[in-house]
Design an enzyme around this catalytic site. Structure first.
Site, PDB file in Angstrom:
ATOM      1  N   TYR A 220      39.778  43.891  53.286  1.00  0.00           N
ATOM      2  CA  TYR A 220      40.323  43.576  51.670  1.00  0.00           C
ATOM      3  C   TYR A 220      39.980  43.115  50.741  1.00  0.00           C
ATOM      4  CZ  TYR A 220      44.518  43.368  48.830  1.00  0.00           C
ATOM      5  OH  TYR A 220      45.818  43.636  48.239  1.00  0.00           O
ATOM      6  N   LYS A 229      32.982  38.848  44.182  1.00  0.00           N
ATOM      7  CA  LYS A 229      33.375  37.585  43.753  1.00  0.00           C
ATOM      8  C   LYS A 229      32.024  37.536  44.935  1.00  0.00           C
ATOM      9  CE  LYS A 229      37.353  37.527  42.072  1.00  0.00           C
ATOM     10  NZ  LYS A 229      37.646  37.179  41.074  1.00  0.00           N
ATOM     11  N   CYS A 273      46.160  34.759  37.225  1.00  0.00           N
ATOM     12  CA  CYS A 273      46.603  33.951  35.573  1.00  0.00           C
ATOM     13  C   CYS A 273      47.329  35.280  34.827  1.00  0.00           C
ATOM     14  CB  CYS A 273      46.469  32.748  35.810  1.00  0.00           C
ATOM     15  SG  CYS A 273      46.917  31.457  37.232  1.00  0.00           S
ATOM     16  N   ARG A 389      47.491  45.338  44.901  1.00  0.00           N
ATOM     17  CA  ARG A 389      46.367  44.909  43.696  1.00  0.00           C
ATOM     18  C   ARG A 389      46.325  46.942  43.255  1.00  0.00           C
ATOM     19  NH1 ARG A 389      43.463  40.883  41.468  1.00  0.00           N
ATOM     20  NH2 ARG A 389      44.394  39.535  43.067  1.00  0.00           N
TER      21      ARG A 389
HETATM   22  O1  O2Y Z   1      40.097  40.209  47.009  1.00  0.00           O
HETATM   23  C1  O2Y Z   1      41.418  39.706  46.982  1.00  0.00           C
HETATM   24  O2  O2Y Z   1      42.483  40.019  47.895  1.00  0.00           O
HETATM   25  C2  O2Y Z   1      42.144  39.108  45.574  1.00  0.00           C
HETATM   26  S1  O2Y Z   1      41.721  38.799  44.726  1.00  0.00           S
HETATM   27  C3  O2Y Z   1      41.110  38.624  43.319  1.00  0.00           C
HETATM   28  C4  O2Y Z   1      41.051  40.394  42.721  1.00  0.00           C
HETATM   29  C5  O2Y Z   1      40.905  40.682  41.490  1.00  0.00           C
HETATM   30  C6  O2Y Z   1      40.275  39.041  40.652  1.00  0.00           C
HETATM   31  N1  O2Y Z   1      40.265  38.608  40.724  1.00  0.00           N
HETATM   32  C7  O2Y Z   1      40.768  38.582  42.102  1.00  0.00           C
HETATM   33  C8  O2Y Z   1      40.182  36.528  42.327  1.00  0.00           C
HETATM   34  O3  O2Y Z   1      40.637  35.818  42.990  1.00  0.00           O
HETATM   35  O4  O2Y Z   1      40.247  35.911  41.403  1.00  0.00           O
HETATM   36 MN    MN Z   2      39.291  37.612  39.653  1.00  0.00          MN
END
Ligand code: O2Y
Ligand code: MN
Length: 606
Positions: A220, A229, A273, A389
């Site tokens: 996921y 990330k 947020c 998402r």
């Molecule tokens: O990866 C996920 O399950 C959601 S986390 C996420 C996804 C897109 C953009 N930002 C985030 C975040 O946690 O900042």
């Molecule tokens: Mn993010």
């Protein structure tokens, strides 16, 4: 290594001329033992083949109402980033700092190697060459993700510039980030696959010295799309520290005032947020125009003009679905309407479209929810997971700025920090100077959301909205910000603002309407930069002088406005010990400049 077919996409066998890549593919294949290896080319043809396959195995359902778009539902245990299973495996524990989980690289490699051994049996091993940021950058930032998840491949096509173009640009010897991913669900001969393979054992490991990522067990989002990330924040923050630039959890937007003057701003908010909403804001004030450059990540480097220039390293949006609707973010809705998108853990309508809470005022009478159950409006369940998402191409956004792919980036005039706080933090404040702005970022706090597993609604420090994403010691990271401020003259640095759209009145209602009305706060900030808006000095920084925020046509009372902007000293008496505790946690690497700023705050709110 066992003999195995290596399929290169198309006829581009020269794709494997990169010696180190070839060696790494062979090593990973020898360990994970897939049935076949496939080098992704990023073509439409490949997308069609993989999405067709994913429909056949039940991972995707093709939508009837949106072109080339799909509904995906995950295993209910695999729905968000797993912060407690995310590790920074620096050589020295002290380099991971107090905010990261740490394990020695050798130990992590030993544990994960056991898990990776044979983990791709019965599956195809996909090799995804990609580039974060434009491929024609001066220093293109390459990566290669090896994964056994075709869902990851098609998602990566949306989120990153991937395939043959990236591979060709890597030539024979370009440096690249090695990003290894497995869902951790090997198949024995004859065993049926499941629609969403994953494992109860999960690791999201970053090796900062080697610029390497190993992810296991989750299919996921940020756990699996490793360009996002893991690379663009955790590993890139380390590269940025070493090379003198910044990898930040920030949206980038372009603001044009009625006279046609353009300013670019970057804004850091914790996960879920409202960054995507702000990035695609529809201004309610006359004559102002917003265009989008990015909704989640900004890489900022100094340009020849001595200013910080930002690029969005991503190619798509992976936005939170619930709460995104025609009333709150019509531009996101228009983006997904164009199709070519994947929707994960939202609900399916009976006529083959998707729906989630907040998309429309009136829900459909019947849905299939994200757990494949029948859903009706009053059954007491959410139709969509709170961290569901949409994954959609950035180029489809109707207000994407024409320069969003400029390899030189855009000069940033202002940086905004914001959190989700019911109390204490005023609607907007401008920092006195750079170091005070760094203090605002370093002490940023927010209520937790569903973007990560764990409790929701708990206030925690989220420095620069980067708590789960800083790839090294938070004290060194704050120092890096201070050092950035010394690299150019004060007039060339972005001005720093701290906002809180979420402050509540005593009766629990929001004091500020948010969404498109946030343009009024952006306007005040730009007018501050232009030397046009009045401010008053407070212990927290410069606050809008009465009447300096344009509230023309807005149904917010003067009293609510005053409450939204109020510096409540009694609330700050409760906040100070929390900041003290946070700074103690950072320990001796906390830059002394933060102590100086904290002293000023304490004196001011005493
Ligand atoms: O990866 C996920 O399950 C959601 S986390 C996420 C996804 C897109 C953009 N930002 C985030 C975040 O946690 O900042
Ligand atoms: Mn993010």
């Amino acid at each position: 290594m066992r003999s195995m077919a290596i399929t290169t996409a198309g006829a581009d066998l020269s794709a494997l001329k990169h010696v180190e890549l070839r060696k790494w593919i062979e090593e990973v294949a020898a360990l994970t033992k897939p049935d076949s290896i496939y080098i992704c080319d990023g073509s439409e043809n490949e997308w069609n083949r993989l999405t067709t396959h994913l429909v056949e195995v039940g991972t995707l359902v093709k939508l009837k109402k949106k072109p080339n778009s799909f509904w995906a539902t995950s295993n209910p245990s695999d729905v968000a980033r797993v912060e407690d299973r995310t590790f920074i495996c620096s050589v020295n524990e002290s380099d991971a700092g107090p905010t990261n989980n740490w394990m020695a690289p050798a130990q992590m490699k030993s544990e994960m190697t056991k898990l990776y051994d044979g983990c791709m049996r019965g599956r195809t091993m996909y090799v995804i060459p990609f580039c974060m940021g434009p491929i024609n950058s001066k220093n293109p930032m390459f990566g290669v993700e090896i994964t056994d998840s075709p869902y990851v491949v098609v998602s990566m096509k949306i989120m990153a510039r991937m395939g043959t173009e990236a591979l060709n640009a890597m030539g024979t010897d370009a440096v690249f980030v090695k990003a290894l991913h497995s869902v951790g669900a090997p198949l024995s001969p004859g065993q049926d696959d499941v629609a969403w393979p994953c494992s109860d054992t999960k690791y999201i490991s970053q090796f900062p010295e080697e610029h390497m990522i190993w992810s296991y067990g989750s299919g996921y989002g940020g756990n699996a799309l490793l360009g996002k990330k893991c690379y663009s924040l955790r590993i890139a923050s380390v590269i940025g520290r070493d090379e003198g630039w910044m990898a930040e959890h920030m949206l980038i937007l372009k603001l044009t005032n009625p006279k046609g003057k353009v300013h670019y701003i970057a804004a850091a908010f914790p996960s879920a947020c409202g960054k995507t909403n702000l990035a695609m804001l529809d201004p309610t004030i006359k004559g102002w125009k917003v265009e989008t450059l990015g909704d989640d990540i900004a890489w900022m480097r100094f340009g020849e003009d001595g200013r910080l220039h930002a690029i969005n390293p991503e190619f798509g949006f992976f936005g939170v679905a619930p709460g995104t609707g025609w009333g709150t973010n019509a531009n996101a809705m228009r983006t997904v309407e164009k199709g070519n998108s994947i929707f994960t853990n939202v609900a399916l309508t009976d006529d083959g479209d998707i729906w989630w809470e907040g998309m429309t005022d009136t829900p459909p009478e019947h849905l299939t929810d994200w757990k494949h159950q029948d859903w009706t409006p009053n059954n007491g369940e959410l139709s969509s997971h709170p961290n569901s998402r949409f994954c959609t191409p950035a180029s489809q956004c109707p207000i994407i700025a024409p320069e969003w792919e400029s390899p030189d980036g855009v000069p940033i005039s202002a940086i905004f920090f914001g959190g989700r706080r019911k109390t204490t933090i005023p609607l907007v404040m401008q920092s006195r100077d750079w170091n005070h702005g760094v203090f605002m970022g370093a002490t940023l706090s927010s209520e937790t959301t569903a973007a990560a597993t764990g409790a929701v609604g708990v206030v925690r420090r989220d420095p620069f909205a980067m708590l789960p994403f800083i790839g090294y010691h938070v004290g060194d990271y704050i120092k890096h910000w201070i050092n950035i401020g010394k690299k150019t003259s004060a007039d060339k640095l972005p001005k720093i603002f701290y906002v809180n759209w979420f402050r509540r009145a005593k009766d629990g209602s929001f004091l500020w309407p948010g969404y498109g009305e946030n343009s009024r706060i952006l306007k005040w900030a730009i007018e501050r930069i232009e030397g046009e808006a009045e401010a008053v000095e407070t212990p927290l920084g410069f606050a809008p002088a009465p009447g300096s925020i344009d509230v023309d046509g807005l149904a917010v009372t003067e009293a609510a406005m005053a409450d939204a902007l109020h510096v409540d000293k009694s609330e700050w008496q409760e906040e100070l010990p929390l900041i003290e505790e946070w700074f103690k946690k950072i320990g001796e690497k906390l830059p002394q400049e933060m102590g100086v700023e904290f002293g000023k705050l304490k004196d001011g709110v005493r």
